[in-house]
Write an enzyme that holds these catalytic residues in place. Structure first.
Site: not given
Length: 291
Positions: A98, A227, A256
């Protein structure tokens, strides 16, 4: 416990250093809100297999100190590079998830590849997900500001409401236990409101598309088809196009949180990438010695 001082402002930062000291080196940068614990399904098996796994608690996260200033991408990248210097690591593979991907990539573009053999971009928000000159089709900043207010009012509820989307848990094979969810949220809530809002600000301002052609190490890009935090076409596919030496691996039904739902596959892909980087680093060192 291992700590070092940030080269920027002396903030005391915590890290783990697991596995043999002479093993191939992997350095992990975590997602927003959480510390090194998120990587347990990668660091433990890799360390057991003979890899040296180092993972940082970002400032304000985990067991690191929580200063008021310092939540800019340059500072966070300098903190990460400071860990490489502190441990005198060479031929390291940086692995980010991320927003941690942006820290890893900026670490290379800002400090060079003297200590880094490669970068793994896992479910990255890089090069940016909010509308900007480099991401014209990104999320409307007004939408993010409204979400900030929801987050400020009740962070615990915000985390819980996002669990299904984070893991794509509605898809077959992506189930996670309520106990694990509770554990992860508890770890996220250790990060105080100042650090949490600080890292959200980094995500909101992220726009690193222009610097990606200058990344001069191999990059592995791992991303899921589902995601919703970082849509594949706006993030991973763009990184893979912009970085000169990149490999894109797309995980079907991956959300994610694929570091949990697709843990074994991710660990195997990381292991292969680390091995390739370690071999390349050894060969370069040998060539320099012979020159």
């Amino acid at each position: 416990m291992p700590y070092y001082d940030s080269p920027v402002d002396g903030t005391r930062l915590h890290y783990i250093d697991h596995g043999p000291a002479d093993g191939p080196v992997a350095v992990f940068a975590a997602s927003a809100y959480i510390g090194h614990e998120m990587w347990e399904y990668q660091t433990l098996p890799l360390a057991e297999a003979g890899y040296r796994c180092v993972a940082l608690d970002r400032r304000g996260h985990g067991r690191s100190d929580a200063p008021w200033p310092g939540f800019g991408l340059d500072t966070l990248a300098d903190d990460l590079h400071g860990l490489l210097d502190h441990l005198d690591l060479r031929g390291a593979t940086l692995i980010g998830h991320s927003i941690g991907t942006a820290e890893a990539l900026r670490c290379v573009t800002r400090h060079g590849n003297g200590r880094v053999a490669g970068v793994a971009v896992v479910a990255g928000v890089s090069p940016g997900v909010v509308r900007s000159p480099g991401t014209p089709d990104g999320v409307d900043p007004a939408v993010l500001r409204a979400d900030d207010e929801v987050f400020r009012r009740d962070r615990a509820a915000w985390f819980l409401a996002g669990v299904d989307a984070f893991f794509a848990a509605h898809l077959p094979g992506n189930e996670v236990s309520p106990e694990y969810v509770r554990h992860l949220i508890d770890r996220c809530l250790i990060t105080g409101p100042r650090a949490a809002m600080g890292i959200r600000g980094v995500v909101a301002a992220l726009d690193i598309a222009d610097e990606l052609p200058g990344v001069n190490v191999p990059v592995l890009v791992v991303h899921g088809t589902d995601d919703t935090s970082a849509p594949l076409d706006r993030t991973a596919e763009r990184v893979a196009r912009l970085v000169p030496d990149s490999t894109l691996k797309v995980y079907e039904r991956g959300g994610h949180g694929l570091f949990v739902t697709h843990a074994e596959r991710l660990t195997a892909d990381l292991r292969e990438f680390i091995d390739t980087g370690a071999a390349r680093s050894t060969a370069l060192t040998a060539a320099k010695a012979d020159a």
